[in-house]
Scaffold this active site. Structure first.
Site, PDB file in Angstrom:
ATOM      1  N   LYS A 128      28.646  36.080  30.107  1.00 28.04           N
ATOM      2  CA  LYS A 128      30.106  35.717  31.265  1.00 28.04           C
ATOM      3  C   LYS A 128      29.113  36.366  32.109  1.00 28.04           C
ATOM      4  O   LYS A 128      28.904  37.980  32.082  1.00 28.04           O
ATOM      5  CB  LYS A 128      31.075  36.767  31.096  1.00 28.04           C
ATOM      6  CG  LYS A 128      32.179  37.631  32.216  1.00 28.04           C
ATOM      7  CD  LYS A 128      33.206  36.054  31.994  1.00 28.04           C
ATOM      8  CE  LYS A 128      34.433  36.975  32.732  1.00 28.04           C
ATOM      9  NZ  LYS A 128      34.909  37.708  32.338  1.00 28.04           N
TER      10      LYS A 128
ATOM     11  N   SER B 165      28.902  36.924  36.772  1.00 26.98           N
ATOM     12  CA  SER B 165      29.133  37.113  38.413  1.00 26.98           C
ATOM     13  C   SER B 165      29.053  35.522  39.255  1.00 26.98           C
ATOM     14  O   SER B 165      28.450  34.686  39.135  1.00 26.98           O
ATOM     15  CB  SER B 165      29.721  37.805  39.216  1.00 26.98           C
ATOM     16  OG  SER B 165      28.957  39.537  38.954  1.00 26.98           O
TER      17      SER B 165
ATOM     18  N   ALA C 102      32.337  40.726  43.611  1.00 28.07           N
ATOM     19  CA  ALA C 102      32.529  41.865  44.037  1.00 28.07           C
ATOM     20  C   ALA C 102      31.952  42.482  45.436  1.00 28.07           C
ATOM     21  O   ALA C 102      32.028  42.330  47.087  1.00 28.07           O
ATOM     22  CB  ALA C 102      33.271  43.755  43.596  1.00 28.07           C
TER      23      ALA C 102
ATOM     24  N   HIS D 195      38.683  45.095  39.034  1.00 23.14           N
ATOM     25  CA  HIS D 195      39.913  45.194  37.628  1.00 23.14           C
ATOM     26  C   HIS D 195      40.955  46.243  37.205  1.00 23.14           C
ATOM     27  O   HIS D 195      41.575  46.473  38.529  1.00 23.14           O
ATOM     28  CB  HIS D 195      38.497  45.068  36.076  1.00 23.14           C
ATOM     29  CG  HIS D 195      37.695  43.934  36.139  1.00 23.14           C
ATOM     30  ND1 HIS D 195      38.594  42.841  35.986  1.00 23.14           N
ATOM     31  CD2 HIS D 195      36.716  43.837  35.503  1.00 23.14           C
ATOM     32  CE1 HIS D 195      37.718  41.954  35.735  1.00 23.14           C
ATOM     33  NE2 HIS D 195      36.124  42.059  35.521  1.00 23.14           N
TER      34      HIS D 195
END
Length: 277
Positions: free
Chosen positions: A54, A56, A108, A148
């Protein structure tokens, strides 16, 4: 040999991958799981440390030569974007501010850079995610970029949202926010098979949410059960099962805008989105 897989201890990941990690997906190989924040997996994937990982979406330009983007298991959505927080509403803008961010290749931070492109520059410090809100509350940083579960908990720290970058992105593009992607290493994993295992794991999570409860709570970093439930409900959605047309368009838009702004390398159109399956 088990497949090496890395994902975060966040509730959305542990919920989605519980069945796969525990050998409950028929036909899937054993999986050796490493828990790591996405800023860690972004760089570990560049070194080829995992078979499934996993990362970004913002890190894809550095990874797609060696990894295949899978069309499931990731984190995209609406109303779930990163927030820029300040202490008690003390700032109206970020002119001259020191901003704590969770990683320089996180989605982000890429969204923040796209949003702030025509604004006065801020000073940036990369800070472990769990230190950002306390650091802003204590005045060590003027602002913090969070993701999150911080969407649900930031008011307890006396913080105010200066901007919702997801809302900005959705208004500007009409597309969902592409946050976290699942990659399969090209030389060790069949991506079609891997997508099948992950979709099965997602379906099992939805069919029996109680089965993963202990696993999710054990890794939820002291989150209260109601925050865990809200976290899963927001980040595990239709895009988790399949990116679909909107998800693929969102990924392509993010990477194209980032490359056009000179923030990331250009990604070829054939690799900018996951294959259809």
């Amino acid at each position: 040999m088990p497949l090496k897989m890395a994902y975060s201890p966040c509730p959305n990941d542990t919920f989605v991958f519980h069945a796969l990690a525990h050998g409950l997906v028929p036909g899937a190989p054993p999986v050796e799981v490493t828990f790591a924040d996405v800023d860690v997996t972004n760089t570990a994937a560049e070194r080829g440390e995992y078979d499934l990982v996993k990362v970004s979406y913002a890190a894809l330009p550095w990874l797609l030569d060696d990894y295949e983007l899978l069309p499931c298991g990731g984190a995209l959505g609406r109303g779930c974007g990163p927030l820029v927080l300040t202490r008690g509403g003390h700032r109206a803008d970020l002119t001259g501010a020191t901003v704590a961010v969770p990683g320089d290749r996180t989605t982000a931070y890429l969204l923040f850079r796209l949003w702030s492109a025509r604004r006065p520059p801020a000073r940036i410090e990369v800070v472990p995610f769990h230190e950002i809100m306390p650091g802003v509350a204590a005045g060590r940083y003027d602002a913090g970029l969070v993701i999150h579960e911080a969407r649900f908990t930031y008011p307890r720290h006396g913080l105010t949202a200066l901007v919702d970058l997801g809302e900005w992105w959705e208004t500007d593009t009409g597309l969902p926010i592409p946050l976290g992607a699942i990659l399969a290493r090209r030389d060790t994993v069949d991506p079609v098979a891997a997508a099948g295992w992950i979709r099965d794991s997602v379906r099992r999570a939805w069919a029996d949410p109680a089965a993963s409860r202990d696993y999710v709570l054990a890794h939820a970093q002291e989150m209260e059960p109601d925050v865990v439930d809200r976290h899963i409900a927001l980040y595990v959605n239709e895009f988790t099962a399949d990116l679909g047309a909107d998800g693929r368009a969102a990924v392509a838009a993010l990477l194209e805008r980032a490359a056009a702004a000179g923030l990331t390398p250009q990604v070829s159109s054939s690799r900018a989105t996951a294959w259809t399956s």
